[in-house]
Design an enzyme around this catalytic site. Structure first.
Site, PDB file in Angstrom:
ATOM      1  N   GLN A 193       0.663  -1.219  -0.204  1.00 24.99           N
ATOM      2  CA  GLN A 193       0.198  -0.131  -0.171  1.00 24.99           C
ATOM      3  C   GLN A 193       0.550   1.262   0.081  1.00 24.99           C
ATOM      4  O   GLN A 193       1.557   1.507   0.817  1.00 24.99           O
ATOM      5  CB  GLN A 193      -1.174   0.098   1.331  1.00 24.99           C
ATOM      6  CG  GLN A 193      -1.688   1.479   1.092  1.00 24.99           C
ATOM      7  CD  GLN A 193      -2.970   1.862   2.062  1.00 24.99           C
ATOM      8  OE1 GLN A 193      -3.248   0.028   3.107  1.00 24.99           O
ATOM      9  NE2 GLN A 193      -2.905   2.668   3.168  1.00 24.99           N
ATOM     10  N   CYS A 203      -6.265   0.896   1.888  1.00 28.31           N
ATOM     11  CA  CYS A 203      -6.645   0.193   2.368  1.00 28.31           C
ATOM     12  C   CYS A 203      -7.867  -0.539   2.218  1.00 28.31           C
ATOM     13  O   CYS A 203      -7.720  -1.659   2.551  1.00 28.31           O
ATOM     14  CB  CYS A 203      -5.727   0.426   4.074  1.00 28.31           C
ATOM     15  SG  CYS A 203      -7.241   0.613   4.925  1.00 28.31           S
ATOM     16  N   HIS A 219      -7.973   0.025  10.016  1.00 27.37           N
ATOM     17  CA  HIS A 219      -7.420  -0.071   8.662  1.00 27.37           C
ATOM     18  C   HIS A 219      -7.739  -1.247   8.725  1.00 27.37           C
ATOM     19  O   HIS A 219      -7.925  -2.137   9.350  1.00 27.37           O
ATOM     20  CB  HIS A 219      -5.376  -0.552   9.203  1.00 27.37           C
ATOM     21  CG  HIS A 219      -4.448  -0.918   8.094  1.00 27.37           C
ATOM     22  ND1 HIS A 219      -4.614  -0.301   7.548  1.00 27.37           N
ATOM     23  CD2 HIS A 219      -3.964  -1.800   8.372  1.00 27.37           C
ATOM     24  CE1 HIS A 219      -3.520  -1.347   6.083  1.00 27.37           C
ATOM     25  NE2 HIS A 219      -3.505  -1.612   6.739  1.00 27.37           N
ATOM     26  N   ASP A 270      -1.859  -7.442   4.645  1.00 28.63           N
ATOM     27  CA  ASP A 270      -1.651  -6.534   4.778  1.00 28.63           C
ATOM     28  C   ASP A 270      -0.778  -6.194   4.222  1.00 28.63           C
ATOM     29  O   ASP A 270       0.553  -5.500   4.251  1.00 28.63           O
ATOM     30  CB  ASP A 270      -1.689  -6.392   6.598  1.00 28.63           C
ATOM     31  CG  ASP A 270      -1.162  -4.924   7.008  1.00 28.63           C
ATOM     32  OD1 ASP A 270      -1.144  -4.041   6.372  1.00 28.63           O
ATOM     33  OD2 ASP A 270      -1.455  -4.955   8.385  1.00 28.63           O
TER      34      ASP A 270
END
Length: 245
Positions: free
Chosen positions: A93, A99, A182, A197
């Site tokens: 990211q 996200c 998140h 992630d």
């Protein structure tokens, strides 16, 4: 959320609402057939509530609050070398507040063999174009894609923000980009449960799993996140399930 190590000039999007209806419209508009997959709320992590979720579950999105402790753990995990299956689709990211979109791309990117994307749709083109890229190249490709940026913007301004959990934010926080929660994704790839992630350097394995136990296995990991933040209510779980004929 906004990556903590981003520069002030880094691109930043509006946060995506933790709302299955918004996510469904977003994905369907990008090339996921309405007859293939749908997002659903998960109302709790007890067995009885998990059993209410339509199956088979293909991926799980998890929204959680960022804390100094979670940041310390992220740094520690990034310093540890990990072996990951080359079948895992993972991207970094680099866009602030992206996200939610990256979580959805992680979810779809790891089930392309189980679903059908509309030919020549955004998602079809995106995954074909990024198939052989590394995580940072995929991030750069997304950052420079105006079609996705526009679609994300439309989705981020949709939904009932007065009632739904909007990434734990009020409108002022949301507009300013001061996001303290998140999205991550959990997927089962090659018999392992992976945490995906985009703020971390790679996928994290949480041990054996299977398509039939993905939701239950992910729930155990998510319960660990929740136990570390017992006073917070800024958690949300969304399952992405395959529609059966």
């Amino acid at each position: 959320m906004a990556t903590l190590d981003e520069s002030p000039a880094a691109k930043k999007w509006l946060p995506l609402e933790a709302n299955p209806d918004v996510m469904n419209q977003f994905l369907w508009g990008l090339g996921l057939s309405e007859n293939e997959v749908e997002c659903y709320d998960v109302y709790g992590l007890d067995e009885e509530l998990l059993a209410m979720v339509p199956t088979p579950v293909l991926a799980v999105l998890f929204l959680y609050p960022l804390t100094p402790q979670s940041e310390e753990e992220r740094i520690l995990q990034d310093s540890t070398k990990r072996e990951t299956s080359n079948k895992v689709y993972f991207m970094r990211q680099t866009v602030g507040n992206a996200c939610g979109t990256i979580g959805l791309l992680h979810a779809i990117g790891n089930i392309t063999s189980e679903i059908k994307l509309v030919e020549d749709s955004f998602l079809d083109r995106f995954f074909k174009a990024t198939a052989n890229m590394d995580p940072l190249e995929r991030a750069a490709y997304l950052e420079n894609d105006r079609e996705m940026e526009d679609s994300h913007s439309v989705a981020a301004t949709a939904g009932d923000t007065e009632v739904r959990l909007l990434e734990g934010l009020n409108e002022i926080q949301r507009a300013s980009g001061n996001v303290d929660t998140h999205f991550i994704c959990f997927s089962c790839v090659d018999g392992e449960l992976y945490e995906l992630d985009g703020r971390k350097s790679g996928a994290i394995s949480h041990g054996p799993s299977s398509p039939g136990t993905l939701l239950q296995d992910a729930a155990k990991v998510m319960q660990g996140f929740i136990q570390k933040n017992p006073g917070s209510i800024n958690f949300n779980v969304i399952a992405i399930s395959k529609k059966l004929d």
